[in-house]
Design a protein around this motif. Structure first.
Motif, mmCIF file in Angstrom:
data_model
loop_
_atom_site.group_PDB
_atom_site.id
_atom_site.type_symbol
_atom_site.label_atom_id
_atom_site.label_comp_id
_atom_site.label_asym_id
_atom_site.label_seq_id
_atom_site.Cartn_x
_atom_site.Cartn_y
_atom_site.Cartn_z
ATOM 1 N N GLY A 1 4.659 -1.418 -4.006
ATOM 2 C CA GLY A 1 5.492 -0.230 -4.151
ATOM 3 C C GLY A 1 6.739 -0.417 -4.985
ATOM 4 N N PRO B 1 8.799 3.178 0.831
ATOM 5 C CA PRO B 1 7.904 4.033 0.054
ATOM 6 C C PRO B 1 6.711 3.252 -0.501
ATOM 7 N N SER B 2 5.608 3.960 -0.682
ATOM 8 C CA SER B 2 4.470 3.487 -1.458
ATOM 9 C C SER B 2 3.625 2.443 -0.735
ATOM 10 N N HIS B 3 3.065 1.507 -1.505
ATOM 11 C CA HIS B 3 2.041 0.595 -1.009
ATOM 12 C C HIS B 3 2.487 -0.856 -1.166
ATOM 13 N N GLY C 1 3.805 1.599 -8.222
ATOM 14 C CA GLY C 1 4.305 2.090 -6.946
ATOM 15 C C GLY C 1 5.310 3.186 -7.180
ATOM 16 N N GLN C 2 6.385 3.173 -6.391
ATOM 17 C CA GLN C 2 7.474 4.117 -6.542
ATOM 18 C C GLN C 2 8.772 3.299 -6.618
ATOM 19 N N GLU D 1 1.987 3.733 2.701
ATOM 20 C CA GLU D 1 0.564 3.895 2.418
ATOM 21 C C GLU D 1 -0.269 2.721 2.925
ATOM 22 N N SER D 2 0.391 1.718 3.494
ATOM 23 C CA SER D 2 -0.297 0.475 3.868
ATOM 24 C C SER D 2 -0.521 0.307 5.362
ATOM 25 N N GLY E 1 4.805 -0.716 3.650
ATOM 26 C CA GLY E 1 4.673 0.465 2.810
ATOM 27 C C GLY E 1 4.044 1.610 3.581
ATOM 28 N N PHE F 1 11.683 2.928 -3.850
ATOM 29 C CA PHE F 1 11.702 1.624 -3.168
ATOM 30 C C PHE F 1 13.094 1.006 -3.265
#
Length: 288
Positions: free
Chosen positions: A262, A257-259, A272-273, A232-233, A230, A277
């Motif tokens: 996600g 995308p995202s974490h 998440g998104q 963000e990760s 991700g 994703f």
């Protein structure tokens, strides 16, 4: 959606098939697995793949899958045999697979033991200590949050877990020396409900991060393995393990995308998104 139960000697595995078998488009089923998350965690993704036949399941001892072996620990090799049994029951392999967190570790064990089961594996943020340079410190941090859980209960243990898994960069003496955080600061309960069987916070799932992947077997398998991280990760524990594993497999981690969650909607408080994703997952599964 149709629900199925696969009765094995040690467990009654419950899995869900969303869509027809054989598949309507001639493509293999898309299987989505997690650990210690059950099938419910993928509901947002299932809804975004209405054009595909999607298979989800509850790992043994979680959700609807009732263990009969009297055991409580969660070994990736055992989980892999469960997933293999479901794929055989589907009669539609090899499958494509999205596997996240401990589910990604299960999937790596599956590809090692049964390389013909999966055509493309998207291994999203597998938590594997041994690929990290600070593996020993990570294991000390895990022992610390497990001790907090055993001594103070779920809220305190989860707060300590969040503090460990959100730490930026290598685990240092500074991190290990910090006092356990206040669960109230995370909106978590401060009262101890007396239970000590949480699969994430107890020692029951330690076999997951302690798993040692067989890199030679994975590279030799016919499965196309895509290690995902991700966006963000990248600097926290599961992002670091994904990036390091990808490097050891001779690839660069694919950014999603995202974490860590996600792919999830907001139904579990860790939104998440999911749409973005799913779009990235389609892109990875259908390379130009």
């Amino acid at each position: 959606m149709s629900q199925h139960t696969l009765a094995l000697p040690e467990v009654d595995l419950v899995y869900d098939v969303h869509g027809p078998l054989p598949t309507a488009d001639g493509r293999p089923p898309l299987m989505m697995i997690g650990q210690p998350m059950d099938a419910s965690g993928f509901q947002a993704q299932v809804g975004l793949f209405g054009d595909r036949t999607v298979v989800t399941y509850d790992p043994r001892g979680l959700g609807r899958s009732v263990r009969k072996d009297g055991a409580t620990t969660n070994e990736p090799e055992v989980q892999a045999e469960d997933v293999h049994a479901i794929i055989e029951a589907l009669g539609a392999g090899p499958v494509e697979m999205l596997a996240s967190s401990g589910g990604a570790v299960t999937a790596l064990a599956l590809v090692t033991a049964h390389p013909g089961d999966v055509s493309t594996l998207v291994a999203h943020e597998p938590p594997i200590d041994c690929v990290l340079p600070d593996a020993e410190a990570v294991q000390r941090a895990r022992a610390a949050y497990t001790q907090v859980y055993q001594e103070q209960g779920w809220g305190a243990g989860m707060a300590a877990f969040i503090a460990m898994t959100s730490w930026q960069g290598e685990v240092t003496d500074e991190h290990l020396a910090r006092p356990a955080p206040d669960p109230a600061a995370f909106g978590l309960p401060t009262a101890d409900d007396g239970t000590r069987d949480d699969p994430l916070l107890s020692e029951r799932s330690w076999a997951v991060p302690l798993y040692r992947p067989d890199l030679d077997a994975l590279n030799a398998a016919p499965t196309r393995i895509v290690v995902a991280v991700g966006e963000e990760s990248v600097d926290v524990y599961t992002g670091r393990t994904a990036i390091a594993l990808a490097e050891q497999l001779g690839q660069q981690a694919t950014v999603f995308p995202s974490h860590h969650g996600g792919f999830m909607g907001g139904e579990f408080g860790y939104a998440g998104q999911p749409e973005a994703f799913a779009a990235k997952l389609r892109e990875v599964l259908d390379p130009a």
